[in-house]
Design a protein around this motif. Structure first.
Motif, PDB file in Angstrom:
ATOM      1  N   ALA A 112       0.809  -1.227   0.000  1.00 18.42           N
ATOM      2  CA  ALA A 112       0.000   0.000   0.000  1.00 18.42           C
ATOM      3  C   ALA A 112       0.842   1.277   0.000  1.00 18.42           C
ATOM      4  CB  ALA A 112      -0.933   0.007   1.217  1.00 18.42           C
ATOM      5  N   HIS A 113       2.140   1.143  -0.073  1.00 18.92           N
ATOM      6  CA  HIS A 113       3.054   2.302  -0.013  1.00 18.92           C
ATOM      7  C   HIS A 113       2.747   3.332  -1.093  1.00 18.92           C
ATOM      8  CE1 HIS A 113       6.889   4.488   0.158  1.00 18.92           C
ATOM      9  NE2 HIS A 113       6.992   4.307  -1.149  1.00 18.92           N
ATOM     10  N   THR A 114       2.831   4.621  -0.719  1.00 19.84           N
ATOM     11  CA  THR A 114       2.690   5.724  -1.672  1.00 19.84           C
ATOM     12  C   THR A 114       4.062   6.166  -2.145  1.00 19.84           C
ATOM     13  OG1 THR A 114       0.674   6.502  -0.571  1.00 19.84           O
ATOM     14  CG2 THR A 114       1.802   8.057  -2.016  1.00 19.84           C
ATOM     15  N   ASN A 115       4.265   6.186  -3.452  1.00 18.62           N
ATOM     16  CA  ASN A 115       5.563   6.558  -4.003  1.00 18.62           C
ATOM     17  C   ASN A 115       5.818   8.058  -3.885  1.00 18.62           C
ATOM     18  OD1 ASN A 115       6.072   3.884  -4.770  1.00 18.62           O
ATOM     19  ND2 ASN A 115       5.123   4.176  -6.775  1.00 18.62           N
ATOM     20  N   VAL A 116       7.078   8.439  -4.054  1.00 17.83           N
ATOM     21  CA  VAL A 116       7.459   9.855  -4.108  1.00 17.83           C
ATOM     22  C   VAL A 116       6.636  10.523  -5.218  1.00 17.83           C
ATOM     23  CG1 VAL A 116       9.367  11.434  -4.627  1.00 17.83           C
ATOM     24  CG2 VAL A 116       9.786   9.373  -3.256  1.00 17.83           C
ATOM     25  N   PRO A 117       6.079  11.720  -4.972  1.00 19.94           N
ATOM     26  CA  PRO A 117       5.172  12.362  -5.939  1.00 19.94           C
ATOM     27  C   PRO A 117       5.659  12.425  -7.381  1.00 19.94           C
ATOM     28  CG  PRO A 117       5.143  13.559  -3.881  1.00 19.94           C
ATOM     29  CD  PRO A 117       6.180  12.494  -3.719  1.00 19.94           C
ATOM     30  N   SER A 118       6.958  12.555  -7.608  1.00 21.18           N
ATOM     31  CA  SER A 118       7.449  12.651  -8.985  1.00 21.18           C
ATOM     32  C   SER A 118       7.681  11.292  -9.643  1.00 21.18           C
ATOM     33  CB  SER A 118       8.754  13.457  -9.019  1.00 21.18           C
ATOM     34  OG  SER A 118       9.725  12.870  -8.165  1.00 21.18           O
ATOM     35  N   SER A 119       7.279  10.204  -8.967  1.00 25.83           N
ATOM     36  CA  SER A 119       7.462   8.852  -9.522  1.00 25.83           C
ATOM     37  C   SER A 119       6.539   8.638 -10.722  1.00 25.83           C
ATOM     38  CB  SER A 119       7.163   7.790  -8.463  1.00 25.83           C
ATOM     39  OG  SER A 119       8.028   7.911  -7.358  1.00 25.83           O
ATOM     40  N   ARG A 121       4.574   6.164 -11.243  1.00 23.92           N
ATOM     41  CA  ARG A 121       3.274   5.681 -10.773  1.00 23.92           C
ATOM     42  C   ARG A 121       3.079   6.112  -9.318  1.00 23.92           C
ATOM     43  NH1 ARG A 121       5.290   2.328 -14.535  1.00 23.92           N
ATOM     44  NH2 ARG A 121       6.924   1.715 -13.090  1.00 23.92           N
ATOM     45  N   ASN A 122       1.830   6.366  -8.937  1.00 26.53           N
ATOM     46  CA  ASN A 122       1.547   6.921  -7.610  1.00 26.53           C
ATOM     47  C   ASN A 122       1.738   5.923  -6.481  1.00 26.53           C
ATOM     48  OD1 ASN A 122       0.831   9.352  -8.774  1.00 26.53           O
ATOM     49  ND2 ASN A 122      -1.336   8.813  -8.936  1.00 26.53           N
ATOM     50  N   LYS A 123       1.353   4.676  -6.706  1.00 31.07           N
ATOM     51  CA  LYS A 123       1.320   3.679  -5.635  1.00 31.07           C
ATOM     52  C   LYS A 123       2.151   2.453  -5.991  1.00 31.07           C
ATOM     53  CE  LYS A 123      -1.922   5.550  -2.902  1.00 31.07           C
ATOM     54  NZ  LYS A 123      -1.815   5.730  -1.459  1.00 31.07           N
ATOM     55  N   ARG A 124       2.619   1.782  -4.947  1.00 30.25           N
ATOM     56  CA  ARG A 124       3.436   0.592  -5.191  1.00 30.25           C
ATOM     57  C   ARG A 124       2.622  -0.531  -5.827  1.00 30.25           C
ATOM     58  NH1 ARG A 124       7.189  -0.603  -0.454  1.00 30.25           N
ATOM     59  NH2 ARG A 124       8.253   1.179  -1.429  1.00 30.25           N
ATOM     60  N   TYR A 125       1.337  -0.644  -5.478  1.00 28.08           N
ATOM     61  CA  TYR A 125       0.548  -1.714  -6.103  1.00 28.08           C
ATOM     62  C   TYR A 125       0.460  -1.511  -7.614  1.00 28.08           C
ATOM     63  CZ  TYR A 125      -3.753   1.053  -6.745  1.00 28.08           C
ATOM     64  OH  TYR A 125      -4.676   1.968  -7.157  1.00 28.08           O
ATOM     65  N   MET A 126       0.557  -0.251  -8.071  1.00 28.55           N
ATOM     66  CA  MET A 126       0.580   0.024  -9.513  1.00 28.55           C
ATOM     67  C   MET A 126       1.887  -0.457 -10.138  1.00 28.55           C
ATOM     68  SD  MET A 126      -1.021   3.871  -9.505  1.00 28.55           S
ATOM     69  CE  MET A 126      -2.692   4.196  -8.946  1.00 28.55           C
ATOM     70  N   ASP A 127       2.999  -0.309  -9.394  1.00 22.86           N
ATOM     71  CA  ASP A 127       4.284  -0.863  -9.843  1.00 22.86           C
ATOM     72  C   ASP A 127       4.186  -2.387  -9.959  1.00 22.86           C
ATOM     73  OD1 ASP A 127       5.621   1.614  -9.910  1.00 22.86           O
ATOM     74  OD2 ASP A 127       6.035   1.510  -7.768  1.00 22.86           O
ATOM     75  N   VAL A 128       3.554  -2.991  -8.958  1.00 19.98           N
ATOM     76  CA  VAL A 128       3.386  -4.452  -8.964  1.00 19.98           C
ATOM     77  C   VAL A 128       2.562  -4.879 -10.176  1.00 19.98           C
ATOM     78  CG1 VAL A 128       2.309  -6.390  -7.742  1.00 19.98           C
ATOM     79  CG2 VAL A 128       3.660  -4.703  -6.474  1.00 19.98           C
ATOM     80  N   GLU A 129       1.532  -4.104 -10.518  1.00 18.41           N
ATOM     81  CA  GLU A 129       0.701  -4.408 -11.685  1.00 18.41           C
ATOM     82  C   GLU A 129       1.545  -4.437 -12.958  1.00 18.41           C
ATOM     83  OE1 GLU A 129      -2.473  -5.217 -14.153  1.00 18.41           O
ATOM     84  OE2 GLU A 129      -2.361  -5.361 -11.967  1.00 18.41           O
ATOM     85  N   HIS A 146      -5.303  -1.500   5.263  1.00 17.05           N
ATOM     86  CA  HIS A 146      -5.022  -0.767   4.032  1.00 17.05           C
ATOM     87  C   HIS A 146      -6.017  -1.055   2.907  1.00 17.05           C
ATOM     88  CE1 HIS A 146      -1.291   0.843   5.584  1.00 17.05           C
ATOM     89  NE2 HIS A 146      -0.934  -0.360   5.966  1.00 17.05           N
ATOM     90  N   LEU A 147      -7.003  -1.912   3.158  1.00 19.23           N
ATOM     91  CA  LEU A 147      -8.010  -2.183   2.133  1.00 19.23           C
ATOM     92  C   LEU A 147      -8.997  -1.015   2.051  1.00 19.23           C
ATOM     93  CD1 LEU A 147      -9.165  -5.911   2.255  1.00 19.23           C
ATOM     94  CD2 LEU A 147      -7.862  -4.743   0.496  1.00 19.23           C
ATOM     95  N   GLU A 148      -9.250  -0.542   0.835  1.00 18.72           N
ATOM     96  CA  GLU A 148     -10.099   0.632   0.630  1.00 18.72           C
ATOM     97  C   GLU A 148     -11.483   0.469   1.262  1.00 18.72           C
ATOM     98  OE1 GLU A 148     -11.225   4.117  -0.005  1.00 18.72           O
ATOM     99  OE2 GLU A 148      -9.459   3.767  -1.258  1.00 18.72           O
ATOM    100  N   SER A 149     -12.135  -0.660   1.053  1.00 22.11           N
ATOM    101  CA  SER A 149     -13.519  -0.820   1.517  1.00 22.11           C
ATOM    102  C   SER A 149     -13.625  -0.907   3.037  1.00 22.11           C
ATOM    103  CB  SER A 149     -14.155  -2.072   0.887  1.00 22.11           C
ATOM    104  OG  SER A 149     -13.584  -3.244   1.425  1.00 22.11           O
ATOM    105  N   ARG A 163      -4.186   6.465   5.560  1.00 25.80           N
ATOM    106  CA  ARG A 163      -4.136   7.230   4.310  1.00 25.80           C
ATOM    107  C   ARG A 163      -3.650   6.385   3.129  1.00 25.80           C
ATOM    108  NH1 ARG A 163      -5.412  12.249   5.419  1.00 25.80           N
ATOM    109  NH2 ARG A 163      -5.071  13.078   7.505  1.00 25.80           N
ATOM    110  N   GLU A 164      -2.836   5.386   3.388  1.00 27.85           N
ATOM    111  CA  GLU A 164      -2.324   4.551   2.299  1.00 27.85           C
ATOM    112  C   GLU A 164      -3.228   3.337   2.135  1.00 27.85           C
ATOM    113  OE1 GLU A 164       1.813   3.907   3.453  1.00 27.85           O
ATOM    114  OE2 GLU A 164       2.392   5.464   2.023  1.00 27.85           O
ATOM    115  N   ARG A 165      -3.912   3.280   0.979  1.00 27.49           N
ATOM    116  CA  ARG A 165      -4.903   2.221   0.774  1.00 27.49           C
ATOM    117  C   ARG A 165      -4.752   1.618  -0.617  1.00 27.49           C
ATOM    118  NH1 ARG A 165      -7.867   6.586   2.951  1.00 27.49           N
ATOM    119  NH2 ARG A 165      -9.142   6.934   1.096  1.00 27.49           N
ATOM    120  N   ILE A 166      -5.186   0.366  -0.755  1.00 30.99           N
ATOM    121  CA  ILE A 166      -5.179  -0.309  -2.054  1.00 30.99           C
ATOM    122  C   ILE A 166      -6.607  -0.709  -2.414  1.00 30.99           C
ATOM    123  CG2 ILE A 166      -2.835  -1.202  -1.732  1.00 30.99           C
ATOM    124  CD1 ILE A 166      -4.124  -3.985  -1.294  1.00 30.99           C
TER     125      ILE A 166
END
Length: 384
Positions: A112-119, A121-129, A146-149, A163-166
């Motif tokens: 659920a980590h949030t990447n540095v703003p200039s990365s 992709r915004n979130k680590r799960y997006m990197d994993v994707e 960290h689950l959104e729902s 604040r960090e959610r997937i």
């Protein structure tokens, strides 16, 4: 006709090819930090390496836990990349380097980590994707909060706004979800022994997030989530084999949101109901404002709702009231889309206003038949 004998469409064939190319995702999930998710990942990594698989570490957070650091051993680590952000040099996982390295399996912690703003992709799960799309298998870990729902439920239990959610939908793409479970007593003992946080943070953690009641409730959420995941997989397998059909095939859920404090909570509640019933979710906002006259704050709220709608694969509808009562506008949309369950927030009207203007709930009941109405309390979660 049974599913295995039905001729597949070209789109289904292409989708199946893409699915076969995709890497497999396995996620260790826990009720709180310190249950042992990273440790279990590293143990499995060594076992798979011993079997001849090419295993690397994309990112591991040891949090200075000696047992975890020692377990890394001879596993290859893909170096992090440096990112210049506002004059500071920060480190992030190097997704492109992992894809170029192309191992059989990569370990990626803190999903659920949030990447540095200039990365990129915004979130680590997006990197994993992106890594999964390239055909690389991923072993990862995340905590239940960290689950959104579950955001509102966790906030109500702990008083902490995570604040960090997937997206739940991303977790459900995993081929396997493993619960790493320990009792609240063991977890508090680990914390007291300095195995989770720095000694300076132990007392504060024990009396705040790591209370026995909080950990017990989070543990129950974790057990329930994994149990639901198992049920869903069994249902999908049965459906694929023609043994049954989706349980909520005749149901349709609609959540009604206004510009109040509990709108997102209503959406998450609606999604959990729709997800359990395996049915469609509609998010409805009734308004008498035209878009160009909305305030900046209201525009942002609507964008937030649309973001959740996309995440939950829901249909988002903005309905102009057009001289109707709000209850009539809601029921008109409900009838148009064959809605069977309507979810509303607790009315902000006083008792006198309801007597004078009429109860919205009573009016909806008058305008509809065969529709269930859920009223979600507007009680604010406790804060610490």
């Amino acid at each position: 006709m049974l599913p295995e004998y039905r001729k597949k469409t070209p789109e289904e064939i292409l989708e199946e090819i893409e699915r076969l190319k995709r890497g497999r995702l396995k996620v260790y999930i826990g009720s709180a930090p310190g249950v042992g998710k990273t440790y279990r990942m590293l143990q499995e990594a060594h076992e798979l390496k011993a079997e001849g698989l090419d295993v690397v570490i994309g990112l591991i957070e040891t949090h200075n836990r000696k047992e975890t650091e020692d377990l890394i051993g001879d596993l290859e680590i893909v170096p992090k990349k440096n990112i210049d952000y506002k004059g500071r040099l920060l480190e992030e996982m190097d997704t492109e380097a992992i894809i170029k390295r192309a191992p059989d399996l990569v370990l990626i912690d803190e999903l659920a980590h949030t990447n540095v703003p200039s990365s990129q992709r915004n979130k680590r799960y997006m990197d994993v994707e992106e890594i999964l799309k390239s055909g690389i298998n991923v072993l990862s870990a995340v905590n239940i909060q960290h689950l959104e729902s579950l955001h509102d439920i966790v906030q109500q239990i702990t008083g902490v706004q995570v604040r960090e959610r997937i997206p739940d939908s991303f977790l459900h793409t995993a081929h396997e979800i493993i619960l790493v479970d320990v009792t609240p007593e063991i977890l508090r003992k680990r914390l007291s022994e300095g195995k989770i946080y720095h000694p300076s943070k132990i007392e504060q953690a024990l009396s705040n997030f790591f209370t026995a009641s909080n950990l017990g409730a989070l543990r129950e959420l974790s057990l329930r989530e994994v149990a639901n995941d198992v049920d869903e997989r069994v249902e999908k397998a049965n459906e694929k084999n023609g043994k049954n059909k989706p349980s909520g095939i005749n149901e349709k859920i609609m959540v009604c949101v206004q510009h109040g404090s509990n709108a997102e909570r209503l959406i998450r509640r609606g999604w959990r109901i729709a997800n359990r019933l395996k049915t469609e979710l509609i998010i409805l906002h009734v308004t008498n404002e035209v878009s160009m006259k909305r305030s900046t704050e209201k525009r942002k709220k609507i964008q937030d709702w649309k973001r959740l709608a996309i995440q939950f694969n829901a249909r988002f509808i903005i309905e102009q009231i057009k001289k109707r009562h709000i209850a009539k506008a809601i029921t008109d949309v409900a009838k148009e889309h064959d809605v069977t369950q309507i979810i509303l927030g607790q009315s902000a009207r006083s008792r006198w206003e309801e007597i004078r203007k009429g109860s919205i709930v009573n009016m909806i009941m008058r305008y509809t038949t065969g529709v269930d109405i859920h009223i979600v309390s507007d009680q604010q979660p406790r804060r610490k």
